[in-house]
Motif scaffolding. Structure first.
Motif, PDB file in Angstrom:
ATOM      1  N   GLU A 187     -37.344  27.042  12.904  1.00  0.00           N
ATOM      2  CA  GLU A 187     -36.646  25.822  13.323  1.00  0.00           C
ATOM      3  C   GLU A 187     -36.510  24.835  12.170  1.00  0.00           C
TER       4      GLU A 187
ATOM      5  N   ARG B  35     -29.098  24.086   7.127  1.00  0.00           N
ATOM      6  CA  ARG B  35     -27.809  23.659   7.683  1.00  0.00           C
ATOM      7  C   ARG B  35     -27.431  22.255   7.230  1.00  0.00           C
TER       8      ARG B  35
ATOM      9  N   THR C  60     -33.168  35.465  13.311  1.00  0.00           N
ATOM     10  CA  THR C  60     -33.096  34.350  14.268  1.00  0.00           C
ATOM     11  C   THR C  60     -31.765  33.620  14.120  1.00  0.00           C
TER      12      THR C  60
ATOM     13  N   ALA D 154     -34.667  33.813  19.250  1.00  0.00           N
ATOM     14  CA  ALA D 154     -34.260  32.428  19.018  1.00  0.00           C
ATOM     15  C   ALA D 154     -35.267  31.780  18.062  1.00  0.00           C
TER      16      ALA D 154
ATOM     17  N   VAL E  21     -28.390  31.422  14.524  1.00  0.00           N
ATOM     18  CA  VAL E  21     -28.130  30.110  15.118  1.00  0.00           C
ATOM     19  C   VAL E  21     -26.801  30.148  15.864  1.00  0.00           C
ATOM     20  N   GLU E  22     -26.624  29.201  16.747  1.00  0.00           N
ATOM     21  CA  GLU E  22     -25.429  29.153  17.582  1.00  0.00           C
ATOM     22  C   GLU E  22     -24.166  29.061  16.726  1.00  0.00           C
ATOM     23  N   GLY E  23     -23.161  29.839  17.097  1.00  0.00           N
ATOM     24  CA  GLY E  23     -21.889  29.799  16.401  1.00  0.00           C
ATOM     25  C   GLY E  23     -21.744  30.833  15.299  1.00  0.00           C
ATOM     26  N   THR E  24     -22.812  31.567  14.974  1.00  0.00           N
ATOM     27  CA  THR E  24     -22.730  32.592  13.929  1.00  0.00           C
ATOM     28  C   THR E  24     -22.009  33.819  14.475  1.00  0.00           C
TER      29      THR E  24
END
Length: 313
Positions: free
Chosen positions: A113, A120, A158, A186, A160-163
């Protein structure tokens, strides 16, 4: 587990040009493993420490060793950040201006995390596929790595959203080529799982060895002199890179503190069982933990040889 098939026995590798930022144990092992399993892939390395870069050149660890982080990624298809988790933000920022738009960025951090947030923020437009090879030794540095480090070990990806699924699968296939078993989680779930399977054991090992060190004055060096197998195994864990583990505990502090509280409660219950002579409780616990050890061996995650596979003269 047998080594992965040679490159010419399978389809083309998922990446043609790989850059490794950070040439310690994991980074140097990746470099060696890529050359063994995907010899056509060009490997470029960079490390912030000039002495490490000099060593990497001397031992021909990579095809190229760059003088700057930016230079190392100019033509990369895959960039792997192999630095302590506390240094991920700076490492990502150092390559931001030179990173190709179509390159995939990944990492090897054991906390996800905090790394996702840091990378990012530094590389908002980059395709980032975080990963964590669950493998290592207590040694560090470019000469400590070896190509078989990842054979039969887990690598947890892991995303991430949108990959895009295609980018994720390319990273998964990269690790499969290095001999790893690949799982997807996740980021937050990964951090809780690793808090109990890796981070807490290291914290306990550091504490036990520190306590033994304090006892040295009391016992007149008998703690070290008469170290049994269990204590020796703790010292191996406690010899791990202090910079890396300092950063891990700070980056994953919420999950670590949660697991540490659970452990403290279980330790109190064990203390109570010993104090009141509850042998049945002790036997049940020891039987359950023994079964866990056997299942780890059955899954190929450790060696069943006597004395943990140690060699003896």
């Amino acid at each position: 587990m047998l080594p992965a098939p040679a490159e010419d026995e399978r389809q083309q590798p998922p990446f043609g040009r790989v850059t490794i930022i950070g040439l310690g144990l994991i980074g140097s092992s990746i470099a060696r493993a890529v050359k063994q399993h995907m010899p056509s892939v060009r490997v470029t390395g960079f490390d912030a420490d000039p002495a490490v870069r000099e060593t990497a050149l001397r031992i021909a660890l990579c095809d190229d060793v760059a003088d700057t982080a930016g230079t190392s990624v100019i033509d990369a298809d895959l960039v792997i950040l192999c630095v302590p988790v506390g240094a991920m933000a700076a490492a990502a920022a150092d390559i931001a201006a030179d990173l190709p738009a179509d390159a995939i960025v990944s990492d090897v951090g054991s906390c996800k995390e905090s790394v996702v947030e840091a990378v990012r923020a530094a590389l908002p437009e980059a395709t980032f596929v975080p990963a964590h090879p669950v493998a290592g030794t207590e040694n560090s540095g470019p000469e400590a790595g070896f190509a078989s480090l990842f054979h039969g070990r887990w690598c947890i990806v892991t995303p991430v959203e949108g990959t895009t699924p295609f980018a994720i699968e390319r990273v998964r296939e990269f690790w499969r080529r290095l001999g790893a078993e690949v799982e997807t989680m996740a980021p937050d779930h990964h951090d809780r799982v690793l808090a109990v399977t890796s981070h807490l054991p290291h914290l306990i090992a550091y504490t036990i060895v520190g306590t033994a060190s304090d006892m040295e004055e009391v016992t007149q060096s008998e703690v070290i002199k008469y170290s049994a197998g269990g204590f020796r195994d703790f010292t191996r864990i406690a010899a791990s890179d202090p910079t890396m583990w300092r950063d891990v505990f700070l980056a994953n502090k919420e999950a670590v503190l949660d697991m540490l509280q659970r452990f403290s409660e279980d330790l109190t219950a064990l203390q109570r069982a010993i104090r009141w002579g509850k042998g049945d409780e002790l036997f049940e616990l020891f039987s359950r933990t023994r079964a866990i050890r056997r299942s780890i061996i059955e899954q190929g995650q450790d060696d069943a040889a006597p004395d943990f596979g140690r060699t003896h003269d």
